[in-house]
Write a protein that holds these residues in place. Sequence first.
Motif, PDB file in Angstrom:
ATOM      1  N   GLU A 156    -116.204  75.797  85.613  1.00 52.23           N
ATOM      2  CA  GLU A 156    -114.915  75.822  84.908  1.00 52.23           C
ATOM      3  C   GLU A 156    -115.106  75.659  83.405  1.00 52.23           C
ATOM      4  O   GLU A 156    -114.402  76.263  82.610  1.00 52.23           O
ATOM      5  CB  GLU A 156    -113.987  74.716  85.417  1.00 52.23           C
ATOM      6  CG  GLU A 156    -113.558  74.879  86.851  1.00 52.23           C
ATOM      7  CD  GLU A 156    -114.594  74.378  87.836  1.00 52.23           C
ATOM      8  OE1 GLU A 156    -115.621  73.801  87.386  1.00 52.23           O
ATOM      9  OE2 GLU A 156    -114.409  74.572  89.036  1.00 52.23           O
ATOM     10  N   PRO A 167    -106.976  75.742  91.283  1.00 50.23           N
ATOM     11  CA  PRO A 167    -107.686  74.731  90.516  1.00 50.23           C
ATOM     12  C   PRO A 167    -108.058  73.518  91.365  1.00 50.23           C
ATOM     13  O   PRO A 167    -109.073  72.869  91.119  1.00 50.23           O
ATOM     14  CB  PRO A 167    -106.681  74.334  89.433  1.00 50.23           C
ATOM     15  CG  PRO A 167    -105.656  75.403  89.444  1.00 50.23           C
ATOM     16  CD  PRO A 167    -105.636  75.944  90.830  1.00 50.23           C
ATOM     17  N   SER A 170    -110.254  74.475  83.887  1.00 54.47           N
ATOM     18  CA  SER A 170    -109.785  75.748  84.447  1.00 54.47           C
ATOM     19  C   SER A 170    -108.406  76.093  83.901  1.00 54.47           C
ATOM     20  O   SER A 170    -108.094  77.257  83.668  1.00 54.47           O
ATOM     21  CB  SER A 170    -109.788  75.702  85.969  1.00 54.47           C
ATOM     22  OG  SER A 170    -108.830  74.781  86.421  1.00 54.47           O
TER      23      SER A 170
END
Lengths: 292, 262, 475
Positions: free
Chosen positions: C300, C286, C51
């Motif tokens: 992700e 995240p 991510s």
Amino acid sequence: MTNFIDFLLGGFSSGAVIALMALALVMVWRSTRMVNFAQVGQAMFTTYIALTVQQSTGNWLLALAVAMVAGLILGIVVFFLVIRPVKNSDTTGAIIATFGVLIALQAGAGMIWGGDPEGFIPPVSNAGLEFAGRIWPVSLYDILVWIVTAALVIGLTLLFTKTSLGLSMRASAFNPEVARLSGVRVNRMLITGWAIAGATGAVGGVLIAPVSTISPNSFDILLVFAFTAAVIGGLDSLIGAVTFGIGTGLVISLVSGYTDASNAPVVALALLALNLLLKPDGVFSHHGSRSV
Amino acid sequence: MKYVLPLTHPLLALENISITLSGLKILDDVSIGVPEGAVTGLIGPNGAGKTTVFNIMSGFLTPDEGNVRFDGKKLKHIKTHHLTKLGISRTLQGVGLFASLTALENVMLGGSSRIKSGIFADSLGAPWADSAQNKLRGEALEVMTEFGIADAADRYPGELPYPVQKRVAIARSLISDPKVLLLDEPAGGISAADMAELGRMIRSWTPERTVLLVEHHMELVMEVCDLIWVLDAGKVIASGTPEQVRTNPAVLAAYLGTEVDA
Amino acid sequence: MSLLTDVKNMSNAQKLRTFPGNRIVWHAVIVGVVWLLLLLLNNNIDPLYSSYLALVAMYATAMFGMTILVGLSGQVSLGNGALMAVGGYVFALTSMNWQTVPIFGWEWNAVWSMVFAGLGGILIGGIVGGLAARLKGPYLAGLTLGLAVGVPAITNRFPELLGGENGLMLTVPYPAGGYAASEIAAGTESGAETSDPNSDAGSDTGAAAGEDQYAELDLSEFDQGVDASTDPNATLASEDLLTEGDLLTLDDFSNGGDLGLESADPVVEPSVDPSVDAGVDTGVDPSGITDSFDGGFIIEQWQASMAIAVACLVAFAALNLIRGRQGRVWKAVRDDPIAAAVVGISPSGSKVSAFVVSSLFAALAGAVFAQILSFVGPGAFGLGLSLSLLVGIVLGGRSSLLGAILGALIIVWLPELVNGLSGERGWPDQITNNAPNLLYGLLVVAVVLAAPGGITGTVRSWIDRARGKSRSPLS
């Protein structure tokens, strides 16, 4: 029609504050030929200081005075730490540096005072005055804002036109080389310009805080309005800054009143774009068209 | 070559130009002709209006009255960046090189008007855009070799000695293969030996190219020019061959008190 | 004078730099290798880092445009965040409204929406650039500042279409070759259902790397996974308000829409409650996203591969431009517009082209951002985003693509570093949330004063000095 008058009257206070911020931008422009994009950041910071003073002493006048002194000092500090070292290197860098100062000031304020919007208690009532059988969109506080703004503008006008300091500053702005040859300490005049600009902005911040809220970012939009006013006014004209500052305030009040407050930035952007397109040097500019 | 005034068919001409800048009349009814295939000089004391003439010819300034005529056609609203397309190339006072480009890249940009690879082809790295650039690069290196500055190709202007920078600037203005070269003080700041070399270089361009030269160094002007125009205080005070101009009393009077190198 | 380096003996590296011959091959090789390495990296790291990778690629895409606009062409713009908004909104609207309409027989999918986002960027960039080319430094910066503040506000003008303050949810990705979006207000973001696997997997160029994975994507899982807090009510009173002053951290992109002055008018009640704009937490959190999908598919990783694909394609175009004729033209106009005009370059034309190219890149980055967030809203594309682009490019190095990549890394990494430190040391939120921006601000000033070339410019000037060359740090 009543609406129109109400919106117009209501716009004078924000117009006055925009005028002060535009004045600050113009003074910086006149002294160092650059736009200080950190100007409202400085004003935000000094307004927080004023807020702290007011919260602990309850004295608004003291808060205003402290803010002005803080603005003065902050202007000088920014000038010495950032502007003077960068000035001759590159114009791109100078612009970026003022944004760096803006970011740092906003983060610093967030660190010290937190990010929550805070209210600023006005020294006099903020409620609409009742007169001739109706409530008007003008409060005692608005009247105070007008008085303080008018006093400051008159004071600055006298300073620039009647004192030798003002004459030296104008000479330095108009032609630094000639001024230097005539014995004017140009560098000192530049600092003075930044200092007075800082103080002027500080007053604007303290005045707007009670009718807005204060948070690290809450003055961002003020920067756009003030820049618009200053540019339309010609960027080097004090009269232009005041006239179009108030004008911008009125336009925004009308737009907000008739449509929606969120349209204000769009309208300011349109005004700015239109002006830059049609008359890039502003209405009250002293200098001719820019070179190629 | 001798030129009889007035010129019948000048390649480049100012016709009755007047211009006022910040309240001062800089040029007053100035007419100047540049014959094809010759080297024409424009001289005069400081402030005579020589640079203004160049600036009008290159579109930096628009005259209040009068015309610029090129190849018989009136040029209206000259756009500076269209000049090279017309075949007019100009050098700037000093060197006017791009500081963040190498000497070779500077010279290559001089050929901008001849290369038309669009930004789209460029961004995709299209083969035709590349080959056009490669061709231009080859030509640029050729010109630079001719000028004895091929060694400097990969250097930035800031690291080159001034005379080399001057040569790069001239190479840059030549690569567009102009009909007319406007040289603005090409001898400024270079040594006597370099100046002699410059003179030979300028002569070698004729008669393929036409040159108009603004220069302070009388020695160079007298040596290379076929025809000379003398400006003083915004007016043409004399014109003719170097010999005629040298002996003209009005010219001597104008230069009295100022340095005459010749 | 020691100029006698034989041209023919120059190293290959020098030749590549000076001579753009066969550059397409070189550039394709460079970009291709980097792309492969990044994909390998992406497939072998923790989804949390994927991510970050997605965000770095997204920022880098936008900053490549800043390299061209600010670095090469010398125009300071704060409008690129707004142009990202253009791309993001066009992506959202096209994926939402026209998803069933095929173009030239090709099914509507994310690639088409990306194309339209790019076209939107070119259009708006052309308009703004045309105006901007007439302006010098501070005027341009002020105008684009107005753009950064004004464009997000436009969303309020069209609440029906653009979702107002609340923005638009993208229910990404929609398996049948399209995206569905719904407004948060309507509360229907979980309403779209997964349908048949798409048939055009990997057939396009745009986001091809991740394309074939659309099919496996489960919608509701996505929403849960990426951002559990897109419901405005969920975070309204939370610490997001504390990060109002925080321009750049991952956790909060919501500060841009603040309209502090409007309540200055005593009569007209502010129609926008100041707290509302902070209400939509658009950020990627995240720490909360480690869910994987049935077939081992990880959202992700898909986001990162999509963002990397776009970044690499943009980098390829940018490399060709910067190292080709156009790059020289931009630098020439920046260095000396008059000399540029004299050699036949139109200074204003060159400035407009830089603006358009950077707008295109910004719009593509905005479209990627919209997919990463599965959301577009005024807060996500506020002044803070524009400033972060400027900060990144200045710190990394104004005039090089590598500088843009470094800048993107700094913008994503520094807040996380501060968060980490804060966790260890137990700093209060007020400090943690503002420390990155304080650092950015101070670093920007320091870099402008002491090392205007940023990281790459400074390193290169050391190398140059070692090789006995000298050039401007901004070249």
